[in-house]
Design an enzyme around this catalytic site. Structure first.
Site, PDB file in Angstrom:
ATOM      1  N   PRO A  39       9.157 -14.121  -4.070  1.00 55.96           N
ATOM      2  CA  PRO A  39       8.320 -14.255  -5.267  1.00 55.96           C
ATOM      3  C   PRO A  39       8.326 -12.970  -6.080  1.00 55.96           C
ATOM      4  O   PRO A  39       8.583 -11.894  -5.546  1.00 55.96           O
ATOM      5  CB  PRO A  39       6.938 -14.518  -4.691  1.00 55.96           C
ATOM      6  CG  PRO A  39       6.963 -13.875  -3.338  1.00 55.96           C
ATOM      7  CD  PRO A  39       8.364 -14.032  -2.838  1.00 55.96           C
ATOM      8  N   SER A  82       2.319  -2.808  -2.794  1.00 61.54           N
ATOM      9  CA  SER A  82       3.422  -3.569  -2.210  1.00 61.54           C
ATOM     10  C   SER A  82       3.083  -5.050  -2.110  1.00 61.54           C
ATOM     11  O   SER A  82       1.926  -5.450  -2.281  1.00 61.54           O
ATOM     12  CB  SER A  82       3.772  -3.014  -0.842  1.00 61.54           C
ATOM     13  OG  SER A  82       2.836  -3.493   0.098  1.00 61.54           O
ATOM     14  N   LYS A  83       4.086  -5.819  -1.799  1.00 57.67           N
ATOM     15  CA  LYS A  83       3.909  -7.272  -1.717  1.00 57.67           C
ATOM     16  C   LYS A  83       2.867  -7.651  -0.679  1.00 57.67           C
ATOM     17  O   LYS A  83       2.218  -8.667  -0.781  1.00 57.67           O
ATOM     18  CB  LYS A  83       5.249  -7.935  -1.380  1.00 57.67           C
ATOM     19  CG  LYS A  83       6.258  -7.784  -2.487  1.00 57.67           C
ATOM     20  CD  LYS A  83       7.416  -8.755  -2.368  1.00 57.67           C
ATOM     21  CE  LYS A  83       8.286  -8.642  -3.615  1.00 57.67           C
ATOM     22  NZ  LYS A  83       9.276  -9.669  -3.769  1.00 57.67           N
ATOM     23  N   ARG A  84       2.731  -6.828   0.337  1.00 60.27           N
ATOM     24  CA  ARG A  84       1.800  -7.137   1.429  1.00 60.27           C
ATOM     25  C   ARG A  84       0.360  -6.782   1.084  1.00 60.27           C
ATOM     26  O   ARG A  84      -0.574  -7.244   1.727  1.00 60.27           O
ATOM     27  CB  ARG A  84       2.191  -6.363   2.695  1.00 60.27           C
ATOM     28  CG  ARG A  84       3.455  -6.855   3.307  1.00 60.27           C
ATOM     29  CD  ARG A  84       3.157  -7.954   4.328  1.00 60.27           C
ATOM     30  NE  ARG A  84       4.275  -8.871   4.408  1.00 60.27           N
ATOM     31  CZ  ARG A  84       4.203 -10.104   4.839  1.00 60.27           C
ATOM     32  NH1 ARG A  84       3.051 -10.614   5.226  1.00 60.27           N
ATOM     33  NH2 ARG A  84       5.265 -10.871   4.896  1.00 60.27           N
ATOM     34  N   ASP A  85       0.190  -5.896   0.079  1.00 58.28           N
ATOM     35  CA  ASP A  85      -1.150  -5.358  -0.178  1.00 58.28           C
ATOM     36  C   ASP A  85      -2.163  -6.381  -0.627  1.00 58.28           C
ATOM     37  O   ASP A  85      -3.301  -6.372  -0.193  1.00 58.28           O
ATOM     38  CB  ASP A  85      -1.085  -4.264  -1.247  1.00 58.28           C
ATOM     39  CG  ASP A  85      -0.553  -2.980  -0.668  1.00 58.28           C
ATOM     40  OD1 ASP A  85      -0.719  -2.789   0.552  1.00 58.28           O
ATOM     41  OD2 ASP A  85       0.030  -2.192  -1.420  1.00 58.28           O
TER      42      ASP A  85
END
Ligand code: GLU
Length: 509
Positions: free
Chosen positions: A17, A266-269
């Protein structure tokens, strides 16, 4: 020299994404193109087949559409430089890689994965200045510089796997101009002999990106800061291909930082820190994991775009609420900052609230009705509009009119235990019954009349209003939430009000 026609591109790789930082890159390209009467191209960079993720391209297109970031050339719509998907342009790149080999700017390399690993280990053990395949190590490896010409040719002809690497100069200052960072200089001794063409017959990002920017007549490369370290290689590639006079101008956008300012967002945040980092929801088909999106979280697309626009850019005034048209008018790359832009999720909510405030209750209701219908909540437009009027000042997201206001749509199923312990005592049932008796008599069930009549009765019986209000709120809402209790009763109506009192009496005795 005549001014070059402005052509910019957003060139995402469909590896998952699109992060909100990616949407900001697309937005800045779009604003820059619109402002300057130029073209905005969507190019899909899918040459790394190992990282290809199904659905990512559709996701990117849907996200841009939701944000009204429109491209006028590219994947899905075509244009004079089609195709715009790099995998479909595969045949184009090899000739350029070979041209570089002929001019000595690139070479064939035959090293196995094991040989490369050994090289790296050896250089690390020696604490070498540059531990990658570079000018310092090139002559110790298996490539067309070190093998006899005939052997190179035999290997290639026999179908032996090879890659084509760039011949990075040993010690050369590479200087280029970045529209945001001004002059950038890097010594080539810190760079490596990047692979330009892979054994699977595909170019790498570096070659494909430069070739396509040239062929598609891109005038400005506006992209994230993470690509700044690749820019010297790209500059050298333009020169090596003889395209220096057509080299686009570069603008590397600042990073988006976490809310505490420490490190890249980041994407995980997002889901970890309680806010989305993706424009729209993404479901990882491999793991089934769902990543939340701004759209599904209830953000207005205009608010989301507005938030992104101010991450690293400002109009030079205090104005914060800016429509897409205003952004187009005001945008310029020289107001883009170098320093990372901290993302503030609370401020993001504030923006959404401002967009909500700008809508009329009628408009909000129209947006809500499809959601209400989908949830099979049986209320009509006029009813919802009353709810909107009642709580719009305390609402950030459209969904709040539903999920934070369930009491408007059904009698409470549960009653807040703490509140019950504190506010419901032996006299409460009798008190509620009497108030119900007063209300039953009322013809005029408006908030103001209710308030007058209930308070008159309380006063004439020497009962404090607080006690009665708490009990009524518990019966109507089940918790401490909601606007004025008389307003709630007016909206749900007399019949429902009396039913809820009855329910509370039955359940809380
Ligand atoms: N394909 C690269 C990416 O995924 C594009 C970088 C660039 O714009 O040059 O971000």
């Amino acid at each position: 020299m005549s001014e070059k026609h402005i052509r910019v591109r957003f060139a995402p790789s469909p590896t998952g994404p699109l992060h909100m930082g990616g949407v900001r890159t697309a937005l800045f390209n779009y604003l820059f193109a619109k402002k300057n009467g130029g073209d905005f191209i969507l190019r899909i960079e899918d040459t790394d087949q190992n990282r290809y993720v199904t659905g990512a391209e559709e996701y990117i297109i849907e996200s841009l559409k939701w944000c009204s970031i429109e491209f006028n050339e590219g994947v899905g719509i075509g244009g004079p430089h089609a195709p715009y998907r790099q995998s479909e342009r595969k045949e184009i790149y090899r000739q350029y890689a070979e041209r570089l080999v002929i001019s000595g700017n690139a070479y064939y390399a035959f090293d196995t994965a094991e040989e490369l690993e050994n090289m790296r280990k050896k250089l690390e053990a020696e604490k070498a200045h540059n531990t990658s395949y570079c000018a310092a190590t090139r002559m110790t490896m298996r490539n067309s510089f070190t093998l006899p010409q005939t052997e190179t040719q035999t290997l290639i002809r026999s179908g032996h796997p090879f890659v084509i690497r760039f011949t990075m100069p040993a010690d050369k200052e590479v200087t280029f101009h970045d529209l945001i960072r001004q002059s950038v200089t890097v010594n080539s001794s810190t760079l490596d002999d990047k692979v330009l063409f892979k054994s699977d017959g595909m170019p790498t990002y570096h070659l494909a990106n430069v070739v396509d920017d040239y062929l598609m007549k891109i005038s400005h490369v506006i992209r994230g800061e993470e690509w700044l370290p690749s820019a010297p290689l790209h500059v050298l590639l333009y020169k090596a291909l003889g395209w220096e006079s057509d080299m686009p101008q570069f603008a590397h956008l600042p990073l988006l930082l976490k809310p505490d300012g420490k490190g890249k967002l980041s994407k995980r945040d997002g889901d970890r820190l309680g806010f989305p980092v993706f424009p729209i929801q993404w479901k990882d088909t491999a793991t089934g994991e769902i990543f939340s999106g701004y759209r599904e979280s209830g953000y207005f697309p205009g608010a989301f775009v507005n938030i992104l626009a101010l991450l690293g850019w400002n109009p030079g005034t205090e104005q914060e609420i800016l429509s897409m048209d205003e952004l187009v008018q005001l945008f310029s790359l020289d107001k883009v900052q170098k320093a990372g832009a901290r993302f503030d999720p609370e401020k993001a909510k504030w923006f959404n609230q401002q967009y909500m405030k700008a809508l009329s209750s009628e408009e909000i209701t129209t947006l809500l009705m499809p959601m209400i219908e989908e949830l099979k909540i049986n209320v009509c437009h006029d009813y919802v509009k009353k709810v909107v009027d009642a709580i719009r000042d305390r609402t950030v997201f459209l969904k709040d009119f539903i999920y934070n206001a369930r009491y408007f749509y059904s009698s409470p199923e549960e009653y807040d235990a703490q509140l019950v312990a504190k506010k419901w005592n032996s006299v409460t049932p009798g008190l509620l019954k009497s108030i119900a008796g007063v209300m039953e008599q009322l013809e005029d069930f408006t908030a103001s009349n209710l308030e007058t009549k209930v308070k008159e009765w309380l006063e004439s019986n020497g009962i404090g209003a607080g006690q009665a209000m708490n009990a009524l709120r518990l019966a109507m809402v089940g918790s401490n939430n909601g606007p004025g209790i008389f307003l709630i009763m007016e909206i749900i109506g007399k019949e429902e009000t009396l039913i809820r009192i009855e329910n509370a009496l039955n359940r809380l005795m």
